[in-house]
Scaffold this active site. Structure first.
Site, PDB file in Angstrom:
ATOM      1  N   ASP A  98      -6.393   0.699   0.587  1.00 34.57           N
ATOM      2  CA  ASP A  98      -6.454   1.052   2.000  1.00 34.57           C
ATOM      3  C   ASP A  98      -7.808   0.615   2.566  1.00 34.57           C
ATOM      4  O   ASP A  98      -8.565  -0.103   1.901  1.00 34.57           O
ATOM      5  CB  ASP A  98      -6.214   2.553   2.192  1.00 34.57           C
ATOM      6  CG  ASP A  98      -7.411   3.389   1.766  1.00 34.57           C
ATOM      7  OD1 ASP A  98      -8.286   2.866   1.031  1.00 34.57           O
ATOM      8  OD2 ASP A  98      -7.487   4.559   2.175  1.00 34.57           O
ATOM      9  N   LYS A 158       0.833  -1.202   0.000  1.00 31.23           N
ATOM     10  CA  LYS A 158       0.000   0.000   0.000  1.00 31.23           C
ATOM     11  C   LYS A 158       0.866   1.249   0.000  1.00 31.23           C
ATOM     12  O   LYS A 158       0.676   2.159  -0.824  1.00 31.23           O
ATOM     13  CB  LYS A 158      -0.927   0.018   1.219  1.00 31.23           C
ATOM     14  CG  LYS A 158      -1.931   1.175   1.188  1.00 31.23           C
ATOM     15  CD  LYS A 158      -2.548   1.438   2.534  1.00 31.23           C
ATOM     16  CE  LYS A 158      -1.670   2.332   3.382  1.00 31.23           C
ATOM     17  NZ  LYS A 158      -2.327   2.840   4.604  1.00 31.23           N
TER      18      LYS A 158
END
Length: 215
Positions: free
Chosen positions: A140, A122
């Site tokens: 996310d 991420k």
């Protein structure tokens, strides 16, 4: 797959109309600052991170400065972002690695970014997409929540979600912009608690709205 693609395309159309100018909400001037800010944003709001980075980026103005910072002092400086002991340790260590191994420059390859302490896919995708204009999907909590509620993906694993979304969205979608748009949608409408379903045109496709999933 066709149903998922169809729903994904409807989501894209809505996002383009509702959030055409969505962008990264973290403040930064270079790849290293975004890397640090993204690490700080774990389990913390971007608004609070921006208040902290406004001060620390003036105090520590380079990877070398972060690498040289006393750990206790750095921890205190980032304390408002939470989990500050682990975050400060990772930031100090990755700063040292960037200075020694990468000549002070944040690497622009996924495999190299993943060697840095505290950096997962991420965080790496945030940096790659926003600073190096590389195809990068950021999964996310907001992205995960939205695509699961709509039934576009079923997995809980961020890495699996990322791979599945790549196939569903295809290369024509600007992944970085799409990620920012979904995050904006998740913050404003498809909230974790008390989502504003009456403002969402995708109710007919939403498993959460229909009651088939609980979150």
């Amino acid at each position: 797959m066709e149903d998922k693609v169809s729903i994904a395309n409807k989501l894209i159309d809505f996002l383009n109309s509702k959030f055409p100018n969505a962008k990264c909400s973290l403040n930064y001037n270079n790849p290293f600052q975004l890397l640090v800010a993204t690490i700080l944003s774990a389990r913390c709001t971007d608004e609070r991170v921006n208040k902290v980075t406004e001060k620390i980026f003036k105090k520590y103005n380079s990877p070398q400065a972060f690498a040289n910072a006393p750990l206790s002092e750095l921890s205190e400086d980032i304390k408002p972002t939470g989990f500050y002991k682990n975050k400060s340790k990772n930031i100090k260590e990755l700063s040292s690695i960037i200075v020694k191994k990468f000549s002070g420059q944040v690497p622009s390859a996924m495999d190299e970014l993943l060697t840095l302490p505290g950096v997962g896919r991420k965080t790496a995708n945030v940096v790659l997409g926003n600073c190096f204009s590389k195809p990068a999907l950021v999964v996310d909590t907001h992205v995960k929540r939205v695509v699961k509620r709509l039934g576009i993906v079923n997995s809980d694993d961020p890495d699996k979600i990322e791979k599945e979304l790549m196939n569903i969205l295809g290369e024509k979608t600007v992944w970085t912009k799409w990620s920012h748009q979904v995050i904006a949608f998740g913050r404003e409408i498809c909230k974790a608690r008390k989502p504003l379903c009456h403002k969402c045109p995708l109710q007919d496709y939403c498993k959460y709205y229909k009651g088939s999933i609980s979150s």
